[in-house]
Design an enzyme around this catalytic site. Structure first.
Site, PDB file in Angstrom:
ATOM      1  CG  HIS A 162      -4.679  -4.150   3.085  1.00 24.67           C
ATOM      2  ND1 HIS A 162      -4.802  -3.064   2.250  1.00 24.67           N
ATOM      3  CD2 HIS A 162      -5.834  -4.241   3.740  1.00 24.67           C
ATOM      4  CE1 HIS A 162      -5.995  -2.527   2.418  1.00 24.67           C
ATOM      5  NE2 HIS A 162      -6.644  -3.222   3.306  1.00 24.67           N
ATOM      6  NE  ARG A 183      -9.132   5.405   0.416  1.00 26.73           N
ATOM      7  CZ  ARG A 183      -7.894   5.771   0.723  1.00 26.73           C
ATOM      8  NH1 ARG A 183      -7.520   7.027   0.592  1.00 26.73           N
ATOM      9  NH2 ARG A 183      -7.026   4.886   1.172  1.00 26.73           N
ATOM     10  CB  CYS A 221      -0.963  -0.059   1.177  1.00 22.55           C
ATOM     11  SG  CYS A 221      -2.440   0.879   0.874  1.00 22.55           S
TER      12      CYS A 221
END
Lengths: 245, 450
Positions: free
Chosen positions: A199, A131, A97
């Site tokens: 993740h 996002r 990330c």
């Protein structure tokens, strides 16, 4: 590397940890311990200088905007030389990330362009739009020494990461958004330096990938006996299912 | 014109509410959504009609329990509350509450991200901002954004008296721009920890940007902090708890200080996090001008809301149900469990729907390692059961103690057949709703209680 030992350098564990990055470290250390390989974890925080030869694997996770900016400055000012040397020497560097973004040449934060380590041939821009959030699965093609296979996880990033010509993605997107939501690529890899948006955390959901990283970090001479991975395989299958596979 | 539109919208939305009840739907916020769609000013108009005004509570953790305590205080003070007690805490849920309940005092728990939109409409007499933890990042993005929204609220005259947690530097810092901030906190340095838990939020001095240093951590990043360069740190609380004695799952005792007077309190709810909820509720009560004696006795009489440490009978055994939804909250529940002298059986139910947070990563930030010293089988259930099972394995829990049963009714049977000890159930939010439905179906919970 040292014999029968995995020396992990955890970069900014107090600042860059927002997506349960601790889970990745826990999986690396436990899977070494269960095989009789001693695993040590050293926190490398703001201002700390690094001995490039003292670690076999460096880990850098994700952070909030302000923390990531402070870490970017520290990386370039204090740690860039050592991490570049470690990368060239073949140590494993895993960035997830925000860590992935910091491994690239630069990333954009609002109107600002913030310099990264330049270990991966990528740059991260801001683009209008939401996002990129959700479950994701990517396929590694087995080329260039990667083991091949499917990684499952969760992505949540505002930045769009662009591969420069010639850069190798970590994998191809099967489900989800990936680097930029449109290229079909996810992550980037250059030899033992790997960046990804996955993740979930990454390594608990993909124990096979953790073992590949460990093998690279401790060297081919170290045998890694098979572990009882029933729960790991169930969790991997569950993450794939969540991603729609 | 506006009044007519509101009246008309109210009538239509009420009709919808009646219709939903007839078909047995639990859609608590739909009539409210209809109301605000037809008459956007309806929340403001209906809130302004509340004779004794209203109060607003927001926090990452503990909103529902804190509001249950405030409701008990208000009712002891003679108010009839209009209260979104089922936890529907966005605009639709609050509009629905205003639509369907009658009373003279509004009490609203408000979702962290809806606070800045709703406070100007509700214009509360007091706004309680109790804590901020990372929570459901997939839904809300990052904590920084919530802090900025809350800052605008704290600085706005619409918020009324602003009541802040002195021990949470992220929240206490909002007092700088507030008119007359009012603080609460814990004053007992014999409890808590000297070192931070994993995944504590970072907080820095707003003047010199150096990380605050802590002499004590209570819950996550809540504690006694100061700036090592001498800039202002933790404000002195106006309402506080001291001499805290925790008694595992049974509850706690502490001394509640309000207006310079001390009141011994025996709380029926477990854990330090519920001490915080109680002190927060007391502080809001004081800010609303309610007598300390009324506050202290009302807090003692508060029992748990469903899923918040309430005890029910399941399969003839005592069972405690404790909602877990983010690392900080889960850590407090796990710590309370680890401190409990009893040998409890455990059922963990992990879902990952929108209300749970679709990203299950957070379970790796919660200290399930605290369970490694206990014994007994831990049944893992829910839609993401394998993820929690794997988490337990890496927390050092022996694989033979871990059972996976995704199907909830079967998992409940399995968990209750293990032994005759107390059963502790840790569900995520939608898992808690599924459990409640299951228990009603089994006749172990009445609709009224649910």
């Amino acid at each position: 590397m040292a014999d029968g030992q995995l020396r992990i350098g955890a970069l900014y564990p107090n600042e860059m940890n927002i997506y349960a990055d601790r889970g990745n470290i826990a999986v690396l250390t436990a899977r070494c311990r269960w095989r009789g390989i001693e695993a040590t974890v050293t926190a490398l925080g703001l201002g700390d200088e690094i001995d490039s030869d003292a670690f076999d694997l460096f880990y850098l996770g994700g952070g909030q905007d302000d923390d990531q900016r402070r870490c970017a400055e520290d990386l370039v000012a204090v740690k860039k030389e050592a991490l570049t040397a470690a990368s060239q020497r073949g140590a494993v560097l895993l960035g997830v990330c925000g860590g992935y973004q910091l491994f690239g040449h630069w990333y954009e934060l609002e109107d600002e362009r913030i310099e990264g380590l330049g270990l991966l041939d990528v740059e991260t821009v801001r683009a209008p739009g939401a996002r990129l959030i959700g479950n994701i699965a990517i396929e590694l093609d087995g080329g260039d020494g990667d083991p091949g296979g499917i990684l499952a996880g969760f992505e949540n990033h505002g930045g769009r990461t662009l591969l420069r010509p010639g850069a190798t993605p970590l994998g191809r997107v099967l489900k989800g958004h990936g680097n930029d939501g449109s290229s079909g690529f996810e992550g980037c890899r250059s030899a033992h330096t790997i960046g990804t948006y996955l993740h979930g955390p990454l390594l608990p959901a993909n124990a096979w990938f953790a073992d590949w990283l460990i093998q690279m970090a401790v060297g081919e001479a170290q045998s890694l006996p098979q572990l009882d991975d029933d729960l790991e395989e169930l969790a991997h299958a569950d993450a794939l299912k969540a991603a729609g596979l | 014109m506006s009044r007519l539109r509101i009246a008309l919208a109210t009538a239509i939305a009420r009709l919808a509410a009646v219709g939903l009840r007839l078909v047995g739907s639990g859609a608590t916020s739909l009539p409210g959504k209809i109301l605000t769609r037809l008459a956007p000013e309806a929340i403001a108009a209906k809130a302004a009609n509340l004779e004794r005004g209203c109060a607003v509570v927001s926090a990452t953790n503990g909103k529902t329990t804190t509001c249950a305590m405030v409701a008990s205080i208000l009712s002891a003070d003679g108010a009839t509350t209009v209260h979104n007690r089922a936890g529907a805490n966005m605009a639709g849920g609050i509009a629905a509450t205003l639509l369907t309940e009658e009373g003279d005092f509004g009490l609203f728990e408000v979702d962290e991200f809806w606070l800045d939109g709703l406070v100007p409409q509700l214009r509360p007499r007091a706004t309680l901002l109790a804590n901020l933890f990372r929570d459901q990042l997939d839904r809300y993005g990052e904590l920084d954004q919530i802090i900025e929204r809350w800052r605008r609220v704290a600085e706005s005259p619409d918020a009324g008296s602003v009541v802040l947690n002195a021990d949470d530097p992220l929240v206490a810092g909002l007092g700088a721009g507030a008119e007359k901030p009012f603080y609460f906190g814990i004053e007992d340095e014999t409890i808590g920890e000297a070192n931070p838990q994993h995944a504590s939020e970072q907080a820095q001095c707003p003047v010199c940007h150096k990380q605050f240093s802590y002499s004590r951590y209570f819950v996550g990043h809540l504690g006694h902090y100061s700036c090592s360069n001498g800039h202002p740190g933790r404000p002195a609380p106006d309402v506080s708890a001291s001499s805290v004695a925790l008694d595992g799952l049974r509850g706690s005792r502490f001394t509640l200080r309000m207006g310079g007077e001390d009141f011994p309190v025996a709380l029926q709810l477990p854990g330090l996090y519920n001490v915080y909820n109680a002190v927060a509720a007391a502080a809001l009560g004081v800010a609303l001008g309610i007598q300390p004696t009324v506050i202290a006795s009302a807090i003692e009489q508060t029992s748990a809301a469903f899923g918040r440490a309430e005890t029910v009978q399941i399969g003839g055994r005592d069972a405690s149900i404790m909602l877990v939804k983010n690392p900080a909250g889960a850590n407090e529940v796990l710590r309370t469990l680890a401190d409990d002298p009893g040998d409890n059986d455990l059922l963990i139910i992990l879902n990952s729907r929108i209300a749970d947070g679709r990203d299950v990563s957070w379970i790796w930030d919660a200290d399930f390692e605290l369970l490694a010293a206990s014994s007994g089988v831990i049944v893992c259930s829910g839609e993401r059961a394998p993820q929690i099972a794997l988490r337990l394995k890496y927390a050092g829990i022996a694989p033979e103690r871990i059972a996976i049963e995704a199907d909830l009714p079967t998992a409940l049977e399995l968990a209750t057949s293990n032994s005759s000890e107390r059963l502790v159930i840790l569900p995520t939010y939608t898992a808690m709703l599924a459990l409640r439905e299951l228990l009603v179906g089994r006749g172990e919970l009445t609709e009224a209680l649910a």
